[in-house]
Design a protein around this motif. Structure first.
Motif, mmCIF file in Angstrom:
data_model
loop_
_atom_site.group_PDB
_atom_site.id
_atom_site.type_symbol
_atom_site.label_atom_id
_atom_site.label_comp_id
_atom_site.label_asym_id
_atom_site.label_seq_id
_atom_site.Cartn_x
_atom_site.Cartn_y
_atom_site.Cartn_z
ATOM 1 N N PHE A 158 0.796 -1.218 0.000
ATOM 2 C CA PHE A 158 0.000 0.000 0.000
ATOM 3 C C PHE A 158 0.835 1.277 0.000
ATOM 4 O O PHE A 158 0.271 2.371 0.022
ATOM 5 N N SER A 159 2.157 1.147 0.016
ATOM 6 C CA SER A 159 2.961 2.353 0.177
ATOM 7 C C SER A 159 4.245 2.301 -0.641
ATOM 8 O O SER A 159 4.749 1.241 -1.012
ATOM 9 N N TYR A 160 4.780 3.489 -0.866
ATOM 10 C CA TYR A 160 6.025 3.654 -1.610
ATOM 11 C C TYR A 160 7.209 2.961 -0.937
ATOM 12 O O TYR A 160 7.968 2.247 -1.607
ATOM 13 N N ALA A 163 7.239 -0.698 -1.645
ATOM 14 C CA ALA A 163 7.636 -0.986 -3.028
ATOM 15 C C ALA A 163 9.142 -0.855 -3.215
ATOM 16 O O ALA A 163 9.785 -1.703 -3.848
ATOM 17 N N VAL A 164 9.732 0.207 -2.663
ATOM 18 C CA VAL A 164 11.174 0.421 -2.794
ATOM 19 C C VAL A 164 11.953 -0.719 -2.145
ATOM 20 O O VAL A 164 12.914 -1.243 -2.718
ATOM 21 N N PRO A 176 0.736 -3.812 -5.794
ATOM 22 C CA PRO A 176 0.170 -2.672 -5.075
ATOM 23 C C PRO A 176 -1.351 -2.667 -5.203
ATOM 24 O O PRO A 176 -1.891 -2.834 -6.296
ATOM 25 N N PHE A 177 -2.041 -2.480 -4.068
ATOM 26 C CA PHE A 177 -3.501 -2.564 -4.021
ATOM 27 C C PHE A 177 -4.125 -1.199 -4.283
ATOM 28 O O PHE A 177 -4.006 -0.292 -3.458
ATOM 29 N N TYR A 217 15.100 -1.097 -12.086
ATOM 30 C CA TYR A 217 14.728 -2.268 -11.285
ATOM 31 C C TYR A 217 13.986 -3.279 -12.158
ATOM 32 O O TYR A 217 13.151 -2.913 -12.992
ATOM 33 N N LYS A 218 14.279 -4.548 -11.952
ATOM 34 C CA LYS A 218 13.649 -5.602 -12.747
ATOM 35 C C LYS A 218 12.297 -6.046 -12.176
ATOM 36 O O LYS A 218 11.540 -6.747 -12.845
ATOM 37 N N THR A 219 12.013 -5.658 -10.949
ATOM 38 C CA THR A 219 10.759 -6.052 -10.308
ATOM 39 C C THR A 219 9.568 -5.558 -11.126
ATOM 40 O O THR A 219 9.483 -4.378 -11.477
ATOM 41 N N GLU A 220 8.655 -6.471 -11.420
ATOM 42 C CA GLU A 220 7.462 -6.124 -12.186
ATOM 43 C C GLU A 220 6.405 -5.518 -11.267
ATOM 44 O O GLU A 220 6.295 -5.874 -10.094
#
Length: 325
Positions: A158-160, A163-164, A176-177, A217-220
């Motif tokens: 739910f937050s930046y 994700a980072v 992310p929801f 970043y490679k994360t989808e």
């Protein structure tokens, strides 16, 4: 072309359901499941054989009632995953017990166990994403699993800072929801609606997407938990979007041009990359300073845990019946 067909040309469409019939109808590349979806599916008569197979498997497991119940739950999740993978060409996300969200070691062990069960069915790790809550412990577990070749989908995000941290840990995918962020802001602002272009959940995903692409970043990024097709339209071009059958149907029935809103070539306004990786203290403080993310993360874990308990009750009753028989 309808909106769904246009969306498929720029974004990987994922079905957010445990209903195999819906998956067959909309033909997504990937599928995500969670305890809520599996609980609903396990009660449908057409999937009785999957439940019975899991119960039969649990009978052969050495150990007490608790061990048999845990084995049955894992086999049930893998059973639905296997059935889904016979339909979709890509991957299925299988979720770790939400009650392990703050236990790194137990999360790693559970993930390895699920992958081993899939291997027994002849399904390799390249077709599985292990879903883990985006707690600090969950992210650390995912970092270890990725190094073992076990790919992860970090959920309840739910937050930046969540994700980072996931990107820095090298996880395969984040979810992310969108809709749950919107829900919180609607209540907080005391309004009934927010335009899709100004939707805080949409804006959150857009910010994350641009940051990931700008810094390599490679994360989808897979937007999830949608409340309306407007949110989906505003995220057209995102790596993946996981969408419920009802909204897939709405997109399929809607016509008109679909404009691509996200592209790896349009990230000029991305946040700068910090000088040092996000550490645990910073992560926990930043999450604490975001009441929406804090409330939604803890609430999501509680809700998924409650659905697991409900599913366990259903499965336990079946195990009891077998034992009596």
């Amino acid at each position: 072309m309808n909106l769904l067909d246009q969306l498929r040309a720029m974004t990987v469409v994922v079905a957010d359901t445990g209903d195999i019939e819906s998956i067959a109808r909309y033909k997504p590349r990937d599928t995500t499941t969670n305890p809520s979806l599996l609980y609903k599916a396990a009660q449908m008569p057409q999937y009785k054989r999957i439940v019975e197979s899991a119960v039969e498997f649990a009978r052969s497991v050495d150990g007490d009632r608790k061990a048999k119940l845990e084995a049955c739950m894992d086999k049930l999740a893998v059973g639905f995953g296997k059935e889904i993978l016979q339909i979709v060409p890509g991957r299925v996300s299988t979720e770790v017990d939400a009650r392990l969200s703050f236990d790194e070691e137990a999360t790693v062990a559970k993930a390895r166990g699920l992958i081993a069960l899939y291997a027994e069915e002849g399904i390799g790790p390249d077709r599985i994403l292990i879903k883990i809550a985006s707690t600090w412990e969950g992210i650390r577990a995912a970092e270890r699993l990725e190094k073992e070749g076990i790919h992860c989908n970090l959920t309840l995000l739910f937050s930046y800072p969540q994700a980072v941290a996931c990107a820095e840990a090298g996880v395969t995918l984040i979810s992310p929801f969108v809709g749950r962020i919107l829900d919180w802001h609607l209540k907080d602002r005391g309004v009934k609606s927010i335009p899709a272009a100004e939707d805080p959940g949409v804006e959150s995903v857009q910010r994350i997407y641009r940051y990931f692409k700008a810094h390599g970043y490679k994360t989808e990024v897979m937007g999830a938990s949608f409340r309306n097709i407007g949110e989906i339209v505003e995220l057209a071009g995102c790596d993946l979007l996981t969408i419920s059958p009802d909204l897939l149907k709405a997109l399929q029935e809607a016509d008109g041009p679909l404009v691509r809103k996200l592209s790896p070539d349009a990230v000029a306004d991305a946040d700068p990359k910090p000088d040092a990786p996000l550490d645990e203290k910073s992560f926990r403080w930043m999450l604490n300073e975001d009441p929406m993310a804090t409330e939604k993360l803890s609430g999501g874990i509680r809700n998924f845990a409650a659905d697991i308990v409900s599913l366990e009750k259903l499965v336990s009753e079946l195990l009891e019946q077998v034992a009596v028989a």
